[in-house]
Structures are given as C-alpha cells and as structure tokens.
Design a protein around this motif. Sequence first.
Motif, PDB file in Angstrom:
ATOM      1  N   LEU A 161       7.416  -7.852   4.439  1.00 26.47           N
ATOM      2  CA  LEU A 161       7.746  -7.277   3.135  1.00 26.47           C
ATOM      3  C   LEU A 161       8.185  -8.314   2.104  1.00 26.47           C
ATOM      4  N   PRO A 162       9.066  -9.264   2.431  1.00 32.53           N
ATOM      5  CA  PRO A 162       9.427 -10.267   1.414  1.00 32.53           C
ATOM      6  C   PRO A 162       8.219 -11.051   0.906  1.00 32.53           C
ATOM      7  N   THR A 163       7.261 -11.347   1.783  1.00 33.49           N
ATOM      8  CA  THR A 163       6.047 -12.053   1.369  1.00 33.49           C
ATOM      9  C   THR A 163       5.213 -11.193   0.431  1.00 33.49           C
ATOM     10  N   ILE A 164       5.075  -9.904   0.780  1.00 35.85           N
ATOM     11  CA  ILE A 164       4.296  -8.988  -0.057  1.00 35.85           C
ATOM     12  C   ILE A 164       4.908  -8.880  -1.448  1.00 35.85           C
ATOM     13  N   VAL A 165       6.218  -8.747  -1.492  1.00 34.90           N
ATOM     14  CA  VAL A 165       6.909  -8.618  -2.781  1.00 34.90           C
ATOM     15  C   VAL A 165       6.700  -9.867  -3.632  1.00 34.90           C
ATOM     16  N   ASP A 166       6.741 -11.046  -3.012  1.00 35.33           N
ATOM     17  CA  ASP A 166       6.528 -12.280  -3.762  1.00 35.33           C
ATOM     18  C   ASP A 166       5.111 -12.345  -4.339  1.00 35.33           C
ATOM     19  N   ILE A 167       4.123 -11.813  -3.612  1.00 36.68           N
ATOM     20  CA  ILE A 167       2.746 -11.795  -4.119  1.00 36.68           C
ATOM     21  C   ILE A 167       2.641 -10.897  -5.339  1.00 36.68           C
ATOM     22  N   LEU A 168       3.356  -9.777  -5.314  1.00 35.45           N
ATOM     23  CA  LEU A 168       3.240  -8.788  -6.380  1.00 35.45           C
ATOM     24  C   LEU A 168       4.140  -9.084  -7.579  1.00 35.45           C
ATOM     25  N   ARG A 169       5.077  -9.970  -7.396  1.00 37.35           N
ATOM     26  CA  ARG A 169       6.135 -10.187  -8.393  1.00 37.35           C
ATOM     27  C   ARG A 169       5.591 -10.483  -9.791  1.00 37.35           C
ATOM     28  N   ASN A 170       4.608 -11.357  -9.898  1.00 40.06           N
ATOM     29  CA  ASN A 170       4.130 -11.808 -11.209  1.00 40.06           C
ATOM     30  C   ASN A 170       2.851 -11.122 -11.657  1.00 40.06           C
ATOM     31  N   VAL A 171       2.524 -10.008 -11.019  1.00 39.39           N
ATOM     32  CA  VAL A 171       1.325  -9.253 -11.380  1.00 39.39           C
ATOM     33  C   VAL A 171       1.724  -8.177 -12.388  1.00 39.39           C
ATOM     34  N   PRO A 172       0.980  -8.010 -13.480  1.00 33.97           N
ATOM     35  CA  PRO A 172       1.390  -7.053 -14.519  1.00 33.97           C
ATOM     36  C   PRO A 172       1.435  -5.597 -14.060  1.00 33.97           C
ATOM     37  N   GLN A 173       0.624  -5.212 -13.083  1.00 38.21           N
ATOM     38  CA  GLN A 173       0.607  -3.821 -12.650  1.00 38.21           C
ATOM     39  C   GLN A 173       1.928  -3.447 -11.957  1.00 38.21           C
ATOM     40  N   ARG A 174       2.142  -2.152 -11.808  1.00 36.73           N
ATOM     41  CA  ARG A 174       3.340  -1.631 -11.140  1.00 36.73           C
ATOM     42  C   ARG A 174       2.951  -1.156  -9.745  1.00 36.73           C
ATOM     43  N   PHE A 175       3.762  -1.502  -8.744  1.00 39.05           N
ATOM     44  CA  PHE A 175       3.386  -1.271  -7.357  1.00 39.05           C
ATOM     45  C   PHE A 175       4.399  -0.391  -6.627  1.00 39.05           C
ATOM     46  N   ILE A 176       3.863   0.572  -5.889  1.00 38.06           N
ATOM     47  CA  ILE A 176       4.641   1.331  -4.925  1.00 38.06           C
ATOM     48  C   ILE A 176       4.251   0.828  -3.542  1.00 38.06           C
ATOM     49  N   ILE A 177       5.218   0.268  -2.821  1.00 34.00           N
ATOM     50  CA  ILE A 177       4.988  -0.071  -1.416  1.00 34.00           C
ATOM     51  C   ILE A 177       5.257   1.194  -0.608  1.00 34.00           C
ATOM     52  N   PHE A 178       4.213   1.697   0.032  1.00 37.13           N
ATOM     53  CA  PHE A 178       4.266   2.989   0.713  1.00 37.13           C
ATOM     54  C   PHE A 178       4.384   2.773   2.224  1.00 37.13           C
TER      55      PHE A 178
END
Length: 449
Positions: A287-304
């Motif tokens: 999860l910490p790795t996934i969050v770091d990948i998504l951090r600077n992406v403009p879209q909004r993410f729900i980790i399900f």
Amino acid sequence: MPDFTPPPPVHVPIVAAIDLQRHAASLLLYQAVLQSPIAQTFLNLLQLLATSEPDLSCLRAYGDWFHAQASEQLSWQEHLIGQLLTADNPFAQQAHRHQFAELAPSLVAAAQQDLRSLHQLYRCDGTQISQWVQAQANLLTAPIVWQPSSTTPLEPTLSLLRQQPIWAQLQISHDWGTLIEALAAHYHQFGSGVFASYRAFRWQDGQLVGIAYPDPIHLNELVGYEQQKATLLQNTEALLRGYPALHVLLYGSRGSGKSSLVKALLPAYGASGLRLVEVSKAALKDLPTIVDILRNVPQRFIIFVDDLSFEEDDDAYKALKVVLEGNLTARPPNVVVYATSNRRHLIREFFSDRPRPSEADEIHQWDTVQEKLSFSDRFGLTLTFEPVDQTTYLEIVQHLAQQAGLAIGPQALEFRALQWATRHNGRSGRTARQFVDFLCSETAISPTA
C-alpha cells in the motif's frame, strides 16, 4: 554512338515510402507508438515498398498489415490516434503532472516535431498503401482495404477516447504540430500510459494493471441503504473537489451491496476524474508503494479493499494502518481507502486474548486488546449495512424486475421472490439480483413460463 538505355523510372511509392521511413526513424519521444503489431507490420511494408525491384514480398507484407488491423478491428489511422492519446513518454508524463506553461521548451519542441512526423504517417491511409502495393507488385487490381464496420463494438478504452474533443481535432487537423497544447491538456486531464487507458485498476505482481471491463453496475440499480449511499457519495464528491475526504469502512451482513456500492461510484464519477484501484488483502503490504505512485497523478483514486479482515498474527494490517493514519510522509489528498468487511472489528480476537493472571502474560495486554478493537476506528467514516427486512427485499426485487422489463404480476413476483430467498441465501440485495437474473434467463428460454 553507343546505344544508351535510360534508367528505369523511379516509382512514386518508392520515394514516398522512403520519406515515411525517415519520419518514423526521426521520432525522439514517441517511438513506442510504433511498437504495436499494426505499426510494426506497417513499417515492414514500407521497407519492402522502398525497394526498387518489383516484388511480391510487399503483397505478403500487406496481408500481414491487413491481418493485424482486422485482429484489432481498427484501421491504421484509428490505431495511430489511439496510441498517441495513450502514450507513455517523458512529454506525456510531464504534461500529465504539470501545466503546459511549466514544461521544458526543448521537451515541447521535441514532442511537436514528433507530432508532425506521426501526422505524415497518419495521412498515408489504407487506400494509398493499397495503390502503392498494386503498383509495386504489378497487380491488375488493388488489394482490399481494411475498413472497420460502424456496428462493431469498440474496446472500452477506445470508445472513451473517441468521445474526447482531441480525437476529432486530430482527425481534421492539417498540422498535428499545432495541437501540441491541446494534446498536453488531454494528458493533464486524462493521464498518460495506463492512466489514460483505464479507469479501473488492480495491483498485481508489483504493478498497476488496467481492468478493461470493470463491473458495469450503476447507482440506480441499488435500492435500500439510502442514508449510507448518500454519505458515501458526499465523501466521494469531497474527494473529487479537492476537499478533505475520509477513509471509509463499509461493514455489515453479506450480500447487502457494500461492494456493489463502491463499484457503482466508477460509472457515476469516472468522467469527473475518479479512478478505482483494487488491492487484495495479500497485497496490502504494498500500500505505501501504491500511494506513492498515485500521489502526483491529477486523478482522484479510491483504493478498494474488499472483504477485509485479519488473523491474530497477520501483520498486513500494519501497512494499512500507515496509510490510514499516516507517518512522516504527508498523506496525498487524491487518495482514500474504501474497505468492505463482514466484521466490525477487523482483527480477530479470541477469549484467550483477554488478560489473565499468569507469569507468561504480557504485562500491558489490555493495550494489545484495545489496539485490535480500535483498528476499525482508524477509518474516518464507518457505514453499517444491516440485514434487509422482507419489505426492503421485495422493494429491491420489484425495482430490479422493472429495470429488466420483466412482464410478471406483482403478486406472482413477490411469491416467487420469497420462495427464492427461503430456498437459497436468505433476504439480501445479492439474493434479489440472483433471483431477477434467473427470471430473465427463464423468460428468455421459455417466454410462456
């Protein structure tokens, strides 16, 4: 005077094919656009057309190119635009994360040059290539040109891309280089690479994998739990608008629609920039790795995370705890966790966990017990899904039957629905869906049933 034999005339296909090869070879950023089977067979065909000797090899190469287009159900030009809009290169990545004015001038200039080269390849359509092959192979008639049927269903990613304004702009433009800013805006809004291709993802083998066909369930198919639904929508809209959004735990009885409600958010808000990332319990350590990948992406993410619970000695919850509570790394404002569970307390607790006088017991064992019991409290928002009563169950059945267009009287529908619940999995939204699906199949097979 000695006899003079003039050299054979140079065919137009040879000159044009060599020019197109130069454009393909000159790409600085968009080389990967030409790595697909359709593009590779196109380049191979150009290589053979660039020879000076009439040869049937180009005819066989044309067949390979035709076959590649037919396999993908795409023309060369549609395919090229699709590859361009989902490209993953330094320009697309930087445009995804930054405004156009912030991009390095040399990066923009290189992308603009590539666009003009790709436009030359785009302008060479199937009809032109077919005529060149006819001339090179000395055929009486030109080979058949691949033309996709207008009724052929498109792959979901391409269908979404064709709805974007940039697609039509590229089709009618006389100079793709002038569209550099519009293309950057497209990347910024819709993403690059896998983020441009999909709206739903799963974390698999250490990387984000796109889901081409996510569950198509919609919010209007879900009946009951209106307060829970409204609260979840409000939290999701806060996420999309850049306001603080809470991590959410949806817990309650099986079949109550917890997972369906989360999945239905994607069709409702996907066009507004919402993305769904499915993470299995086994992958929670990432999860910490996934969050770091998504951090600077403009879209909004729900980790399900579906069907969440932990065993007593399961350390995977520690990674989830870091994401829920944060650590020295700031929590990204574009990522939240939505988890479903049948358990209110996510970590299993045994009576043997309770402190007893014993030399072997942990001195502060109550602290350990409280840590287990309070883990679910780390979700900022908890939504409870209680078992449905008979009235709600029948309302769900009637709603689904109406949406399905089933011609069955209300009394007969209720009678059969109650029978189905008794004989199968009890009253729940899932049972109602299974019952209506059964009726639809029964009606289709035996209309008089």
